[in-house]
Scaffold this motif. Structure first.
Motif, PDB file in Angstrom:
ATOM      1  N   ARG A  74       0.814  -1.209   0.000  1.00 55.33           N
ATOM      2  CA  ARG A  74       0.000   0.000   0.000  1.00 55.33           C
ATOM      3  C   ARG A  74       0.857   1.273   0.000  1.00 55.33           C
ATOM      4  NH1 ARG A  74      -5.445   0.745   1.981  1.00 55.33           N
ATOM      5  NH2 ARG A  74      -5.856   2.904   2.574  1.00 55.33           N
ATOM      6  N   ALA A  75       1.945   1.250   0.760  1.00 52.19           N
ATOM      7  CA  ALA A  75       2.785   2.450   0.878  1.00 52.19           C
ATOM      8  C   ALA A  75       3.500   2.798  -0.419  1.00 52.19           C
ATOM      9  CB  ALA A  75       3.815   2.245   1.988  1.00 52.19           C
ATOM     10  N   GLU A  76       3.597   1.835  -1.353  1.00 53.25           N
ATOM     11  CA  GLU A  76       4.311   2.075  -2.608  1.00 53.25           C
ATOM     12  C   GLU A  76       3.366   2.187  -3.805  1.00 53.25           C
ATOM     13  OE1 GLU A  76       7.421  -0.754  -3.136  1.00 53.25           O
ATOM     14  OE2 GLU A  76       8.156  -0.550  -1.085  1.00 53.25           O
ATOM     15  N   LEU A  77       2.084   2.350  -3.527  1.00 53.39           N
ATOM     16  CA  LEU A  77       1.119   2.454  -4.618  1.00 53.39           C
ATOM     17  C   LEU A  77       1.346   3.704  -5.463  1.00 53.39           C
ATOM     18  CD1 LEU A  77      -2.351   1.295  -3.232  1.00 53.39           C
ATOM     19  CD2 LEU A  77      -1.071   0.339  -5.156  1.00 53.39           C
ATOM     20  N   HIS A 117      -6.971   2.568  -6.569  1.00 52.60           N
ATOM     21  CA  HIS A 117      -6.089   1.404  -6.473  1.00 52.60           C
ATOM     22  C   HIS A 117      -5.795   1.007  -5.030  1.00 52.60           C
ATOM     23  CE1 HIS A 117      -5.302   0.826 -10.714  1.00 52.60           C
ATOM     24  NE2 HIS A 117      -5.106   2.127 -10.855  1.00 52.60           N
ATOM     25  N   LEU A 118      -6.233   1.829  -4.075  1.00 50.82           N
ATOM     26  CA  LEU A 118      -6.080   1.461  -2.668  1.00 50.82           C
ATOM     27  C   LEU A 118      -6.944   0.257  -2.310  1.00 50.82           C
ATOM     28  CD1 LEU A 118      -6.088   4.980  -0.953  1.00 50.82           C
ATOM     29  CD2 LEU A 118      -4.186   3.356  -0.998  1.00 50.82           C
ATOM     30  N   HIS A 119      -7.971   0.015  -3.119  1.00 49.20           N
ATOM     31  CA  HIS A 119      -8.906  -1.073  -2.830  1.00 49.20           C
ATOM     32  C   HIS A 119      -8.567  -2.296  -3.673  1.00 49.20           C
ATOM     33  CE1 HIS A 119     -11.242   1.944  -0.733  1.00 49.20           C
ATOM     34  NE2 HIS A 119     -11.215   2.696  -1.811  1.00 49.20           N
ATOM     35  N   PRO A 120      -8.841  -3.488  -3.170  1.00 46.58           N
ATOM     36  CA  PRO A 120      -8.606  -4.703  -3.959  1.00 46.58           C
ATOM     37  C   PRO A 120      -9.375  -4.642  -5.273  1.00 46.58           C
ATOM     38  CG  PRO A 120      -9.103  -5.245  -1.674  1.00 46.58           C
ATOM     39  CD  PRO A 120      -9.381  -3.784  -1.842  1.00 46.58           C
ATOM     40  N   ARG A 133      -6.551  12.988   1.356  1.00 40.09           N
ATOM     41  CA  ARG A 133      -6.220  11.801   2.144  1.00 40.09           C
ATOM     42  C   ARG A 133      -4.848  11.921   2.806  1.00 40.09           C
ATOM     43  NH1 ARG A 133      -7.612   8.291  -1.160  1.00 40.09           N
ATOM     44  NH2 ARG A 133      -9.389   7.392  -0.064  1.00 40.09           N
ATOM     45  N   ASP A 134      -3.868  12.425   2.071  1.00 39.53           N
ATOM     46  CA  ASP A 134      -2.508  12.555   2.604  1.00 39.53           C
ATOM     47  C   ASP A 134      -2.441  13.799   3.479  1.00 39.53           C
ATOM     48  OD1 ASP A 134       0.156  12.785   3.154  1.00 39.53           O
ATOM     49  OD2 ASP A 134       0.844  12.501   1.086  1.00 39.53           O
TER      50      ASP A 134
END
Length: 262
Positions: free
Chosen positions: A127-130, A190-193, A232-233
């Protein structure tokens, strides 16, 4: 929309992309030296299409963007011509001489994002490298535009690759304001499956058109999912970075309009 906008329009994303690439190249290579900022806000379909379609009966509006437009008087026939052009479909525009690609870009966009999601899943990207992964795919999308501006600036591709390297090229992409917004919107999905991403053809219009107002407008009224994506960030909220108020509820819009008139 015509009644709401009174023919005020925002320039095409492509025009701003070229400008932002030129500015990024100048910051890194000192070239091009003569970068001219495009006029973001203008009037009518001529500005909307970057001159692709225009009303030949009316000269191009060249006034500064900051000038008050409330006293601009246009003839009824001018309104009618513009409305007819805006309501016309791609085939009508094509018959009038405007080259428009009739490909269903929305469906192609969904296919592209699904393929990106499959590659992310295959590589088991955490997730951290998305964001870097999405930026990499974005570089592939705009590589031709970067190459075009590099060539126009008189910079050799060898100089670019040797100076920046792979990491530097991705940093260049992420430094482009509108692409920063684009990739934040894409990452939010893309954070979601994959089964829960639910990319839709209409997302194409949001992802393409929302970055320009997010960067260059004072207030943007859009869907809640996109406001969440851009805020979000907490260490790099894009509404704060670009000093843009992002709202998604009608009540918020009323508050903004009331405050603007006080």
């Amino acid at each position: 929309m015509i009644e709401l906008s009174d023919f005020d329009a925002i320039t095409m994303p492509k025009q701003l992309l070229y400008y932002e690439i030129d500015m990024a190249l100048r910051a890194r290579f000192g070239r091009p030296t003569d970068v001219t900022a495009p006029r973001v806000f203008g009037r009518g379909i001529a500005h909307l299409t970057a001159g692709g379609v225009h009303n030949s009966l009316r000269p191009t509006d060249q006034r500064p963007a900051s000038e008050d437009k409330s006293s601009d008087l246009r003839t009824p026939i001018d309104h009618q011509l513009e409305e007819l052009l805006l309501r016309a479909g791609p085939r009508t525009h094509a018959r009038a001489g405007l080259r428009l690609d009739l490909v269903n870009w929305g469906d192609l966009f969904v296919q592209h994002e699904v393929s990106v999601a499959e590659e992310i899943a295959r590589r088991k990207v955490p997730r951290a490298e998305l964001l870097p992964s999405v930026v990499h795919s974005d570089f592939n999308d705009i590589a031709s535009a970067i190459l075009h501006r590099v060539t126009v600036a008189g910079i050799s591709t060898t100089e670019v690759t040797e100076t920046l390297g792979g990491a530097g090229l991705l940093q260049l992409v992420q430094s482009l304001p509108t692409r920063r917004v684009t990739n934040a919107l894409r990452v939010s999905k893309h954070l979601h499956p994959r089964p829960h991403q639910k990319w839709k053809a209409n997302d194409f219009f949001d992802v393409v058109q929302l970055p320009v107002p997010t960067v260059y407008c004072d207030v943007v009224f859009t869907e809640h999912q996109w406001v969440r994506a851009l805020t979000r960030d907490k260490e790099d909220r894009l509404d704060e970075r670009f000093n843009t108020k992002l709202i998604f509820e009608p009540e918020q819009l009323v508050e903004v309009l009331v405050s603007a008139n006080l």
